[in-house]
Write an enzyme that holds these catalytic residues in place. Structure first.
Site, PDB file in Angstrom:
ATOM      1  N   LEU A  86      -2.845  -0.798  -7.322  1.00 30.10           N
ATOM      2  CA  LEU A  86      -2.523  -0.492  -6.064  1.00 30.10           C
ATOM      3  C   LEU A  86      -0.707  -0.612  -6.245  1.00 30.10           C
ATOM      4  CD1 LEU A  86      -4.427  -2.792  -3.678  1.00 30.10           C
ATOM      5  CD2 LEU A  86      -4.708  -0.649  -4.427  1.00 30.10           C
ATOM      6  N   GLY A 131      -6.348  -3.054  -9.336  1.00 27.71           N
ATOM      7  CA  GLY A 131      -6.896  -1.990  -8.669  1.00 27.71           C
ATOM      8  C   GLY A 131      -7.528  -0.885  -9.534  1.00 27.71           C
ATOM      9  N   ASN A 155      -5.933  -9.119 -12.373  1.00 26.19           N
ATOM     10  CA  ASN A 155      -4.895  -9.911 -12.761  1.00 26.19           C
ATOM     11  C   ASN A 155      -4.028 -10.168 -11.496  1.00 26.19           C
ATOM     12  OD1 ASN A 155      -3.798  -7.303 -12.159  1.00 26.19           O
ATOM     13  ND2 ASN A 155      -1.805  -7.883 -13.415  1.00 26.19           N
ATOM     14  N   GLU A 156      -4.514 -10.098 -10.324  1.00 25.63           N
ATOM     15  CA  GLU A 156      -3.738 -10.376  -8.939  1.00 25.63           C
ATOM     16  C   GLU A 156      -3.316 -11.771  -8.948  1.00 25.63           C
ATOM     17  OE1 GLU A 156      -6.688  -8.883  -9.289  1.00 25.63           O
ATOM     18  OE2 GLU A 156      -6.653  -7.100  -7.953  1.00 25.63           O
TER      19      GLU A 156
END
Ligand SMILES: CC/C=C\C/C=C\C/C=C\CC/C=C/CC(=O)SCCNC(=O)CCNC(=O)[C@H](O)C(C)(C)COP(=O)(O)OP(=O)(O)OC[C@H]1O[C@@H](n2cnc3c(N)ncnc32)[C@H](O)[C@@H]1OP(=O)(O)O
Length: 280
Positions: A86, A131, A155-156
């Site tokens: 994203l 994303g 990996n957020e």
């Protein structure tokens, strides 16, 4: 034989698109064999901006509605990068209305991809965090290029944010609960061999064979009668998708609250600054 299947379609930011009379009208003539290639093209890193998400959804919808198409290969036009995920600038310092519009577009793309009647094969020819990884996870099959730089994963947490429940569900449905829990909590990005070992991708092949492998795999999936394959896909995926469909607005409100927090804005800004300073 497989080469006969290919046809091209480029998804890129609206500003780079050809004039409205040109773009997808060409498809029906060129794509008789029923397979399109969606090449993400939003340099430098194929970040998923609101424009790209919107274009992606529109293109998929056109392909879904055009009964000459039965499959799509999703790949990247940016060397070494499948997608950086994203677009972080869409989640930083913007209005509530913008966050809501952005998140609805993220939801829409996920729903379209996850429930697509088409066979979707991801030809992952570059690094694929967050994303970017999610897009590949919505596909029916993932072929990853064997390059140690081409990490893939959600990996957020490393950005100080949280993968929403439907990101998590998509991963759990692919790699199982324990592997997903570990990967999500630690924000793991897997190099190709590891990604294959945990089942995040289905095949790792030399870089110059990603496309041809995706085509061969496509031929195998297209050998199955569409109606039976589509109903089976729906049986497997609809319960997961329905969980989001039933609470889309609540999910957007949750995202708004979450992303508007000072602490989250600070984390995202710091992460972006780190990316920008990397060069200097
Ligand atoms: C209980 C709670 C439940 C739920 C919570 C509720 C809601 C959830 C809330 C939030 C969820 C948010 C979900 C987010 C998912 C995402 O996808 S976040 C994005 C994650 N992406 C990354 O971490 C990748 C970051 N990028 C990189 O690591 C590298 O750029 C990459 C390896 C891709 C390429 O490296 P390189 O070729 O060296 O390029 P540069 O790093 O130099 O980058 C070039 C320019 O591009 C800019 N950039 C990179 N990535 C992004 C990005 N994702 N968005 C925007 N911009 C990006 C980078 O800053 C450089 O810009 P510059 O040229 O310096 O201006």
């Amino acid at each position: 034989m497989a080469q006969d299947l290919v046809d091209g379609l480029l998804i890129k930011a609206r500003s780079h698109l050809p004039p409205p009379s040109e773009p997808l009208g060409k498809l029906s003539k060129r794509d008789r064999k029923g397979v399109a290639v969606i090449k993400l093209k939003n340099p430098p890193v194929n970040s998923l901006s609101l424009e790209v998400l919107t274009e992606f959804v529109i293109s998929l919808e056109k392909l879904e509605n055009d009964k000459t198409f039965r499959g799509v290969i999703v790949t990247s036009d940016c060397p070494g990068i499948f997608s950086a995920g994203l677009d972080l600038t869409e989640m930083c310092g913007k209005s509530q209305a913008h966050y809501a519009e952005f998140w609805r577009a993220v939801q829409e793309l996920w729903l379209r991809l996850y429930l697509s009647n088409l066979v979707l094969i991801a030809a992952i020819n570059g690094v694929s965090p967050a994303g970017g990884c999610l897009i590949s996870l919505t596909c029916d099959y993932r072929v990853l290029a064997d390059n140690p730089k081409y990490n893939i994963g959600l990996n957020e947490t490393l950005l100080g944010v949280v993968a929403p429940s439907w990101f998590k569900d998509t991963l759990v449905n692919t790699v199982g609960h324990r592997t997903a829990e570990r990967a999500l909590q630690l924000g793991l990005l897997f190099p190709p061999a590891e990604a294959l070992r945990v089942g995040m991708v289905d095949q790792v092949v030399p870089e110059d064979q990603v496309h041809s492998t995706a085509l061969s795999v496509m031929a195998q999936w297209l050998a199955v009668p569409d109606h039976a394959r589509q109903l089976t896909k729906s049986l497997m995926r609809k319960p997961t998708a329905d969980r989001l469909v039933k609470q889309r607005d609540a999910d957007i409100q949750y995202f708004l609250q979450f992303v508007s927090r000072d602490s989250i804005q600070k984390s995202l800004r710091m992460y972006l600054d780190k990316l920008r300073q990397k060069k200097g």
